[in-house]
Design an enzyme around this catalytic site. Sequence first.
Site, mmCIF file in Angstrom:
data_model
loop_
_atom_site.group_PDB
_atom_site.id
_atom_site.type_symbol
_atom_site.label_atom_id
_atom_site.label_comp_id
_atom_site.label_asym_id
_atom_site.label_seq_id
_atom_site.Cartn_x
_atom_site.Cartn_y
_atom_site.Cartn_z
ATOM 1 N N LYS A 34 0.825 -1.214 0.000
ATOM 2 C CA LYS A 34 0.000 0.000 0.000
ATOM 3 C C LYS A 34 0.859 1.265 0.000
ATOM 4 O O LYS A 34 0.660 2.161 -0.829
ATOM 5 C CB LYS A 34 -0.922 -0.021 1.218
ATOM 6 C CG LYS A 34 -1.626 1.271 1.518
ATOM 7 C CD LYS A 34 -2.539 1.125 2.715
ATOM 8 C CE LYS A 34 -1.764 0.857 3.981
ATOM 9 N NZ LYS A 34 -0.969 2.016 4.433
ATOM 10 N N THR A 35 1.805 1.330 0.934
ATOM 11 C CA THR A 35 2.667 2.515 1.025
ATOM 12 C C THR A 35 3.502 2.668 -0.239
ATOM 13 O O THR A 35 3.752 3.781 -0.715
ATOM 14 C CB THR A 35 3.580 2.421 2.261
ATOM 15 O OG1 THR A 35 2.763 2.247 3.426
ATOM 16 C CG2 THR A 35 4.426 3.670 2.424
ATOM 17 N N ASP A 225 -4.395 7.849 2.329
ATOM 18 C CA ASP A 225 -4.005 6.566 2.897
ATOM 19 C C ASP A 225 -5.070 6.113 3.903
ATOM 20 O O ASP A 225 -5.708 6.948 4.551
ATOM 21 C CB ASP A 225 -2.652 6.745 3.606
ATOM 22 C CG ASP A 225 -2.030 5.426 4.046
ATOM 23 O OD1 ASP A 225 -2.475 4.371 3.570
ATOM 24 O OD2 ASP A 225 -1.089 5.471 4.861
ATOM 25 N N GLU A 226 -5.266 4.796 4.039
ATOM 26 C CA GLU A 226 -6.179 4.221 5.041
ATOM 27 C C GLU A 226 -7.582 4.843 4.959
ATOM 28 O O GLU A 226 -8.154 5.268 5.966
ATOM 29 C CB GLU A 226 -5.606 4.411 6.456
ATOM 30 C CG GLU A 226 -4.203 3.892 6.654
ATOM 31 C CD GLU A 226 -4.115 2.373 6.768
ATOM 32 O OE1 GLU A 226 -5.119 1.688 6.457
ATOM 33 O OE2 GLU A 226 -3.045 1.872 7.155
ATOM 34 N N GLN A 256 -9.749 -3.974 7.202
ATOM 35 C CA GLN A 256 -8.957 -3.443 8.307
ATOM 36 C C GLN A 256 -9.587 -2.192 8.907
ATOM 37 O O GLN A 256 -8.899 -1.378 9.522
ATOM 38 C CB GLN A 256 -7.531 -3.150 7.841
ATOM 39 C CG GLN A 256 -6.776 -4.388 7.392
ATOM 40 C CD GLN A 256 -5.322 -4.090 7.078
ATOM 41 O OE1 GLN A 256 -4.532 -3.776 7.955
ATOM 42 N NE2 GLN A 256 -4.964 -4.202 5.804
ATOM 43 N N ARG A 606 -0.479 -9.224 10.913
ATOM 44 C CA ARG A 606 0.758 -8.528 11.310
ATOM 45 C C ARG A 606 1.954 -9.472 11.212
ATOM 46 O O ARG A 606 3.103 -9.032 11.239
ATOM 47 C CB ARG A 606 0.674 -8.034 12.765
ATOM 48 C CG ARG A 606 -0.390 -7.019 13.115
ATOM 49 C CD ARG A 606 -0.446 -5.867 12.177
ATOM 50 N NE ARG A 606 -1.398 -6.147 11.110
ATOM 51 C CZ ARG A 606 -1.410 -5.541 9.928
ATOM 52 N NH1 ARG A 606 -0.503 -4.633 9.643
ATOM 53 N NH2 ARG A 606 -2.304 -5.844 9.010
#
Length: 747
Positions: A34-35, A225-226, A256, A606
């Site tokens: 994603k980043t 983002d997010e 998420q 994670r």
Amino acid sequence: MNTDFLRDLNPAQLSAVKAVEGPELVLAGAGSGKTKVLTYRVAYLVSIGVPVHNILCLTFTNKAASEMKTRTEKLLGMEEHGDGRRFGSWIGTFHSLFGKILRMEADKLGYTPNYSIYDEEDSLKLIKQILRERNLSEEVFAPAGIRWQISRSKNNLVLPSQLEQSAKSRLDQVTAEVYAAYEERLKKSNSMDFDDLLIKPIVLFNRDRASLEKYQNKFRFILVDEYQDTNRAQYMLLKLLAEIHRNLCVVGDDAQSIYSWRGADLQNILDFQSDYPDAKVVRLEQNYRSTGKILKAANSVIVHNQRKLDKELWTENHEGDRLSVMECESDRDEGYKIVQRIRDESIKDKLQLKDFVVLFRTNSQSRSLEEAFNRGGIPYIIVGGVAFYKRKEIKDLLAYLKLIVNPQDDASFLRIVNFPARGIGDVTIDYVRSFASKEQKPLLAIVERVDEIVEIQPRQKNQLKQFARLVNKYNKLKDELSVGELSRSLTDELGLIRSLKDENTVESQNRMENIQEFLGGIAEFQTENPEGTLQDFLAEVSLVADVDRWDTKRNSVTLMTIHAAKGLEFPVVFVSGLEEGLFPLGSKEQDELEEERRLFYVAITRAQKKVYLSYARQRFRFGKLSYQAPSRFLAEIESDLLDQEHATRLSQQRTIWETTSTFDSLRPSLEGIGTMAQEVPRPRDVEKDRTAAPHIRIGTIVEHQFFGEGKVIEMSGKGDNERVVVLFGANQKKQLMVRYANLRIVR
């Protein structure tokens, strides 16, 4: 400009990066890069000629923003050419960037650019003060509850007058009154709270069309983002800013979305295609983080949610180990077993302690875990304890700096007027506040006229004058000295470190070290921001999250809540407390249960190499010993993904869950934490126990799989609906369905 860096992207990532015109939804599964997509997209925009100042990139943490800046600069070779941090301006958190806009446009809203930012503690103190002034009991009208309702109202764009109109109870009416007074006090103190940093820009844009058009044209390309974590206010800001150019790219993962309790609205990401029918949708489903079995386990859990967007993670990584389930006798035993597994794993696989994280659902679980690590002599660090900038000695110093920058800040004045001790008591302060209220002036301004307040004694007047002279002195020096020089000079003049040295206790030593670290942080800020002002520093630290200060280089096991862990990764993950009533945490509504399941999904994903899932049969909760049952989420993981010892047992439990339409349908009136999971039978005994069931009578002594021996004290219903109330040890009453409870008659 060279775009060779695009070769690093997989096909889906490349598609997401190059679709620069129009709205775009990038569904980015956990560990899917994603980043990387966001940073490459920014770099790509610059490489095709988009000016840096036309790009707005919004994140939720300073840590994420910093990582994106660094990566983008590296992609564009800025380090080699010495161009400096050109992306420092408009890559940042929602609160920091819109706070920056507010400072530039403050006058349009009746503020000055040096406004203060209230944190939760500051807001709570102000609310308590307002309640006291109205002779309203804090026991009847809980300040924390009122603060939460005000925050929620703000983020839903509800004004005090609207809240008052919708009031249905005395509590609602009081909350609306306090809300109105609270807003008035903030404005008078030239202050905003955390929520205002998102609400006031909306007010600005709705009030001043020219300001809106200015920023619409400035930010031609917006990246978020997010996106699944955005609330109503953030949604409105994005909608307003993207109205003209419509180049809005949002990246997120509905699986998420775990922050509804602080206002995040899952519907924002679910409805993106409805809001923008021409939006391009790109799914990032290849995971680069975890093993195959970990991903399959995560998929097998999240598939049970109904409110979701379709995607399924996959990986080219090796299959890896099965997930391990640890059944523990108690929370104390759970801590001991986790410590032992960490010892074993670190030796066997030559892992460092920082490769391990222990995740928990609630902060209260950390007690037994900390005790286990202390007994075991294993160093650990808790992320999400008392945040550094919320420690008393740090808040006191920050209050001085805030008042120096913003002399109207009454909250900071009240915090430090008698720190260090000057003999200025509550009675004296009340006289000052009363005079200030009558004159409609800030408290510091009234101190300069303290001779007019006849009720205050000469000694206290002199002390107040000295305090005002100190603040005014540094207010004049703030533009002449660097932030570091001013802070050190102020600390020396207050004699803080000297007095803590003289105190010579463990606590004073810790406080002194915290002040030294604070001053070191200011020096670091100065190095990174040579032109930065005291106002800039205060704006930055007011928005620092605890996770932003987490030292990832320290070789210690990390303990943290699952909420704090989102966005992080570790080789080995322990998820503790997987018990009904704890995780999921008291979820009766479908939406709540689905968010708990998303939280479990986040916890599993994670992990890079190994996952341990633990539950305790007994746990102290709310001061009492509770008998616990395994979480339903364990039963949702496919059996062949779990270690063999527990796979069979959980597979049997899964059968019961899957034949139950809803959790609550089988436990309409269970007391305490009694749950359906606690009533799950072992199938091999079902027929035997159904035969035995007719012999159960009031007074019968029975044995339950989890609760042990107990006495039947009530009975109701017939056939499949027959229920019993059993009194177990420690005076624990449980209502159970005989059909499922698997009770064994003892006598």
